[in-house]
Design an enzyme around this catalytic site. Structure first.
Site, PDB file in Angstrom:
ATOM      1  CB  THR A 243      -2.922  13.231   4.822  1.00 13.67           C
ATOM      2  OG1 THR A 243      -3.284  11.813   3.739  1.00 13.67           O
ATOM      3  CG2 THR A 243      -1.528  13.210   5.268  1.00 13.67           C
TER       4      THR A 243
ATOM      5  CB  SER B 239      -6.032   4.691   1.726  1.00 12.93           C
ATOM      6  OG  SER B 239      -5.589   5.597   0.653  1.00 12.93           O
TER       7      SER B 239
ATOM      8  CE  LYS C 261       3.039   7.403   6.596  1.00  9.17           C
ATOM      9  NZ  LYS C 261       2.842   8.129   5.091  1.00  9.17           N
TER      10      LYS C 261
ATOM     11  CE  LYS D  70       4.767   7.598  -1.687  1.00  4.70           C
ATOM     12  NZ  LYS D  70       3.795   7.723  -0.517  1.00  4.70           N
TER      13      LYS D  70
ATOM     14  CG  ASN E  19      -5.181  17.570  -1.366  1.00  4.88           C
ATOM     15  OD1 ASN E  19      -5.766  18.552  -1.295  1.00  4.88           O
ATOM     16  ND2 ASN E  19      -5.291  16.476  -2.090  1.00  4.88           N
TER      17      ASN E  19
ATOM     18  CE  LYS F 165      -4.022   2.066  -0.047  1.00 10.09           C
ATOM     19  NZ  LYS F 165      -3.466   2.857  -1.104  1.00 10.09           N
TER      20      LYS F 165
END
Length: 424
Positions: free
Chosen positions: A198, A357, A102, A114, A229, A78
């Site tokens: 976030t 997510s 994380k 990533k 954002n 992820k």
């Protein structure tokens, strides 16, 4: 010299070098699981792809793309996809590793991954961006999937890019697969609350940290680096809690107003002009002067490697909330700790995005969607519970919140590695 050489001898101040230093610091707190520590220092899989596209003028250009899966012991990969001219394999490796930590820190059933393309998306037309995204998705299609690896937006990407990725993958597998990416438009299976998730996580962890160090948010002075954002959403929530934004830095410049800025007017300028630099109700200052701002809370929400040792020694904040990934060099981390400045690290502070997510992924599987209030309540509880466990670990071992976050997360990662065993 290719990027992969930096995997062998990384610059200690590079993103990957910073991550490796953080791993070395946590190994003494992992007990018998430390024998698996080398697992954390090696990405499971790194894919480099050529992304050729036909430009609007008929020429053909080639871009270099990446997808790195750092660790899949706890579940599918992820992590976001970044479009930026400074993207390298080493940077993507580090970002994927931080995603592993994380996800484990907030106990999501994911590993870390990533992706990215070395490109300035602002230099491409809408159609060129679509062609590049679709070609990149096809090239990495052999390693992504709803149960394999689920991309999401990052720097330079957005819900539209995720829609193209989802559509391309779906066309290639012969059926709509909404769960292959998160951060999609809501009407394509995206989740309410995702865009500001976030920034919301930064605020929620910041509010908890401020309470613990007896910092009253009413009247607190906040400086924000990066006003996309994450930074803007966090800023709005802090203003809602009574704080004032006294400095903002983004790619268009640095502005300051010790009396605080009108968030409504500032956001209007950002929407209109693409950045905060044109805001006239604040003074335009030199970019480096941002780090001398008189503030109580600093939110680095731009790119990695921003808080160097020299800047750490100049900061006047009491609390640093890492909205960006890897914004603080290891030696700067030590300097902040010595100065009594509390750092809430990226691997917990900005985990709100991946948490929502996860909610989106779950909703896609069930085709049952929650309200925004339900999502925010679930997010707040997960973030606060995770931070409290990390804080208990920090107090017990007398270590920083960063090392404590790594201790909690890496124990979960390596326990999964150990219990799954090695195949064959």
């Amino acid at each position: 010299m290719h990027d992969t050489l930096s995997f062998i001898t990384p610059d200690p101040h590079s993103a990957w070098g910073t991550y490796l230093s953080q791993v070395d610091r946590v190994l003494p707190y992992l007990g018998p699981l430390a024998r698996w520590g080398e697992t954390l220092k090696r990405p499971k899989r790194a894919l480099i792809v050529d992304v050729p596209i036909e430009m609007d003028d008929g020429t053909v250009r080639h871009f270099e793309g990446y997808r790195v899966q750092h660790n899949l012991s706890r579940g599918p990969g992820k992590g976001g996809v970044r479009y930026h001219p400074a993207v390298t394999l080493e940077e993507v490796m580090a970002l994927s590793a931080w995603m592993t930590v994380k996800n484990a820190a907030v106990n999501l059933p994911y590993g870390g991954a990533k992706g990215g393309i070395r490109v300035d998306p602002r230099q491409l037309s809408h159609k060129e961006l679509e062609r590049m995204t679709r070609r990149y998705t096809s090239e990495i299609g052999l390693v992504i999937g709803p149960q394999q690896d689920i991309p999401a937006p990052d720097v330079g990407t957005n819900p539209q890019v995720m829609a193209w990725m989802m559509d391309t993958y779906s066309m290639n597998v012969g059926g709509t697969a909404t769960g292959v990416v998160t951060g999609k438009p809501v009407h394509l299976g995206g989740s309410l609350g995702r865009v500001k998730a976030t920034g919301r996580g930064v605020f929620v962890t910041g509010r908890e940290a401020a309470r613990r160090i007896h910092l009253n948010l009413d009247g607190a002075r906040v400086a924000v680096q990066g006003f996309g954002n994450v930074g803007s959403a966090a800023a709005e929530m802090f203003v809602g809690a009574g704080a004032k934004i006294v400095a903002v830095q983004d790619h268009t410049g640095t502005i300051a107003n010790p009396a605080g800025m009108d968030m409504g007017a500032l956001m209007e300028v950002v929407r209109r002009d693409g950045g905060a630099g044109a805001f006239t109700q604040a003074e335009r200052i030199d970019d480096e002067a941002f780090w001398d701002t008189d503030c109580d809370i600093l939110i680095p929400a731009a790119l990695e490697g921003q808080i160097t040792l020299a800047r750490a020694n100049r900061l006047k904040a009491r609390l640093v909330l890492e909205g960006a990934n890897g914004p603080t060099h290891p030696d700067a981390d030590d300097a902040l700790a010595e100065r009594g400045i509390l750092v809430v690290p990226d691997v917990i502070c900005n985990a709100g995005g991946v948490t929502v997510s996860y909610f989106e992924w779950v909703q896609d599987f069930s085709s049952f969607f929650w309200t925004e209030d339900e999502i925010n309540l679930r997010l707040d509880k997960i973030m606060v519970d995770a931070l409290r466990r990390i804080w208990d670990t920090a107090d017990r071992h007398k270590i920083t919140l960063r090392t404590a976050t790594f201790a909690v997360a890496c124990e979960r990662i390596l326990m999964a590695r150990q219990e799954r065993g090695l195949y064959p």
